[in-house]
Design an enzyme around this catalytic site. Structure first.
Site, PDB file in Angstrom:
ATOM      1  N   HIS A  78       0.823  -1.214   0.000  1.00  0.00           N
ATOM      2  CA  HIS A  78       0.000   0.000   0.000  1.00  0.00           C
ATOM      3  C   HIS A  78       0.855   1.260   0.000  1.00  0.00           C
ATOM      4  CE1 HIS A  78       0.180   0.956   4.391  1.00  0.00           C
ATOM      5  NE2 HIS A  78       0.134  -0.340   4.585  1.00  0.00           N
TER       6      HIS A  78
ATOM      7  N   ASP B  50       6.246   0.770   6.476  1.00  0.00           N
ATOM      8  CA  ASP B  50       4.800   0.486   6.360  1.00  0.00           C
ATOM      9  C   ASP B  50       4.147   1.592   5.552  1.00  0.00           C
ATOM     10  OD1 ASP B  50       2.189  -0.300   6.644  1.00  0.00           O
ATOM     11  OD2 ASP B  50       2.029   0.294   8.731  1.00  0.00           O
TER      12      ASP B  50
ATOM     13  N   GLU C 112      -5.057   2.397   2.708  1.00  0.00           N
ATOM     14  CA  GLU C 112      -5.137   1.174   3.511  1.00  0.00           C
ATOM     15  C   GLU C 112      -5.300   1.516   4.983  1.00  0.00           C
ATOM     16  OE1 GLU C 112      -3.472  -2.055   6.122  1.00  0.00           O
ATOM     17  OE2 GLU C 112      -2.830   0.003   5.900  1.00  0.00           O
ATOM     18  N   GLU C 113      -4.508   2.479   5.459  1.00  0.00           N
ATOM     19  CA  GLU C 113      -4.535   2.787   6.892  1.00  0.00           C
ATOM     20  C   GLU C 113      -5.870   3.384   7.302  1.00  0.00           C
ATOM     21  OE1 GLU C 113      -2.301   1.561   8.559  1.00  0.00           O
ATOM     22  OE2 GLU C 113      -0.322   1.732   7.650  1.00  0.00           O
TER      23      GLU C 113
ATOM     24  N   ASP D 172       2.933  -6.455   3.572  1.00  0.00           N
ATOM     25  CA  ASP D 172       2.596  -5.323   4.435  1.00  0.00           C
ATOM     26  C   ASP D 172       3.003  -5.609   5.876  1.00  0.00           C
ATOM     27  OD1 ASP D 172       1.603  -2.930   5.328  1.00  0.00           O
ATOM     28  OD2 ASP D 172      -0.470  -3.625   5.429  1.00  0.00           O
TER      29      ASP D 172
ATOM     30  N   HIS E 167       3.999   2.474  12.717  1.00  0.00           N
ATOM     31  CA  HIS E 167       3.106   3.593  13.040  1.00  0.00           C
ATOM     32  C   HIS E 167       3.755   4.610  13.987  1.00  0.00           C
ATOM     33  CE1 HIS E 167      -0.839   1.211  12.008  1.00  0.00           C
ATOM     34  NE2 HIS E 167       0.046   1.217  11.014  1.00  0.00           N
TER      35      HIS E 167
END
Ligand SMILES: [Zn+2]
Length: 484
Positions: free
Chosen positions: A302, A314, A348-349, A376, A446
């Site tokens: 993504h 990520d 995606e997130e 991912d 994150h």
């Protein structure tokens, strides 16, 4: 990956940005939300990461992930946690609840944010309940106004005493103590799929017992004072209280302080806001198959990331090795029998929105998808391939992976998955993902630490080699992977 342009694919590749896609109908979206909610992340094949569209509301973690302490409240150097001397002399006696002046902590949101981050925040896709209501064609109702009121309250500031718990069970046992307080979760990290429940559900559980706000120990396998952001959820019929992620270190410190009988009062200020949705796009490239062009092997990662860090890991890494698979195959002068398609998912997130729309557009053709792949969970040194499919297909995948003996990565594990390919896997299409060192992945996940510095070019090369070999061989076999 940073601001450098990716190398352009040779002209014989068809390369296009997709046109804006239709939004899911309200009915489909509700169905998807239900399915997403029903899927337990702890189950094999469940998402490592938050899967499926979820309702978001202002006040959730991303905007406040940089909660920080007031300097006055920090532990003085050389005197950890400022333990009061008299109490140290009587360690076996339970301490009184109010030992003098309360240490004051300030968990700050927007005030502590770097200017660059603030600028980017304006461009973040929006997922407030009011925005969701508009998306579903409804006017924001009283529930949405309550959220707005909660967000306003959080911006104005909430001052309340802290209740520290280490689990939902402890919160239940101490429910009468929670009313009117700020619940701090200091849950230990076990694995992502179970620990992330505290971020996702923490506010709801705290609100159910009358708390004013909740602060979540960041869901991270390792911390150097790094808050980690991510999805959280509210629940209909439960007050939508402000919530934010704090560092592992702050959560542990507060836990130690209350264990000595200190009373902690926090002034919580947050700058969370919701804005209207904006359009974004999946990016698609492919090498058209020479013999079965209508049949597809899909590789993917993504393109979006959270506002913190660069998103190098990520999911820049997953996007990059998927791109690299096609580039390598082209450079080698190869063209598989069926189409090898790269999809770089958007949003995606924010809930797998790009993947959902792609699935809606292409699911009628799912019988022509031989294999869907997504990376991912990091592109560190892979230990093998995770795969979901029939026993016959698994046997074939084990043969394919045996081709990688020269780099000593031949294992095929269970539970191929990925937020963006789970739609297909649930529809019976074989699915594969990369397995690598998740402990390292969830140290940076994150957070502001997700930058190019954590990437290792040699490990990424190995991951790209695996990705290219598997996708090419499956795309070039005479038969599609058997589904039963
Ligand atoms: Zn991701």
């Amino acid at each position: 990956l940073e601001a450098e342009p990716l190398p352009s694919l040779p002209h014989s590749h068809s390369f296009k940005h997709t046109t804006p896609l239709p939004r899911p109908s309200p009915h489909l979206r509700r169905q998807l939300l239900k399915r997403s909610a029903a899927q337990s992340p702890g189950q094999p094949g469940g998402p490592w990461k938050e899967a499926g569209p979820r309702a978001r509301a202002p006040g959730c973690a991303p905007q406040t992930s940089n909660a920080s302490q007031n300097p006055q409240a920090q532990e003085p150097p050389g005197r950890p946690e400022a333990a009061p001397a008299p109490r140290a002399a009587q360690p076996s006696r339970p301490a009184p609840r109010t030992p003098g002046p309360a240490p004051r902590l300030s968990a700050r949101g927007a005030e502590g944010r770097a200017a660059g981050t603030r600028r980017r925040e304006g461009a973040r896709p929006r997922w407030g309940l009011a925005a969701t209501a508009r998306r579903l064609g409804r006017e924001p109702g009283p529930a949405h106004r309550r959220v707005t009121a909660a967000a306003r309250a959080a911006r104005a500031g909430i001052t309340a005493e802290v209740l520290v718990v280490t689990s939902f069970d402890e919160l239940q046992r101490r429910a009468p103590e929670a009313r009117g307080k700020i619940v701090v979760y200091n849950q230990p990290y076990t694995n992502y799929s179970s620990t992330v429940q505290y971020r996702v559900q923490g506010a709801v559980e705290a609100a159910k017992v009358g708390a004013l706000a909740s602060l979540i120990r960041s869901v991270a396998s390792f911390s150097i004072y790094s808050p980690h952001t991510g999805v959280q959820e509210y629940q209909d019929g439960v007050p939508k209280i402000p919530t934010a992620c704090i560092t592992v270190e702050d959560a542990e410190m507060m836990s130690r302080m209350v264990s000595r009988g200190n009373r902690i009062v926090i002034q919580l200020k947050m700058g969370a806001r919701s804005y209207p949705d904006a359009d974004s796009f999946n990016t698609v490239a492919e090498i058209t198959g020479s013999k079965y062009p209508e049949q597809v092997v899909l590789v993917s990662g993504h393109l979006d990331s959270w506002d913190v860090g660069q998103g190098a890991m990520d999911d820049g890494g997953g996007a990059f090795i998927s791109w690299e698979a096609l580039s390598l195959i082209k450079d080698l002068g190869l063209r598989p029998k069926r189409t090898l398609r790269l999809v770089l998912w958007t949003a995606e997130e924010q809930g797998g929105i790009g993947a959902f729309q792609y699935y809606q557009l292409h699911k009628a053709n799912s019988s022509n998808y031989s294999l869907v792949m997504e990376s991912d969970s990091g592109t560190f040194l892979p230990s093998g391939l995770q795969f979901t499919g029939s026993d016959k297909a698994r046997a074939i995948m084990e043969e394919v992976m045996s081709l990688l003996k020269p780099i000593n990565i031949t294992q095929v594990f269970r539970a191929g998955e990925g937020t963006d390919i789970n739609f297909w896997i649930q529809a019976g299409v074989p699915g594969a993902s990369l397995l690598d060192d998740l402990h390292k992945y969830f140290s940076f996940h994150h957070s502001h630490g997700d930058t190019m510095t954590v990437m290792d070019p040699k490990q990424m090369n190995v991951a790209a080699a695996l990705w290219a070999v598997v996708s090419y061989v499956v795309a070039d076999m005479e038969e599609m992977l058997p589904r039963s």
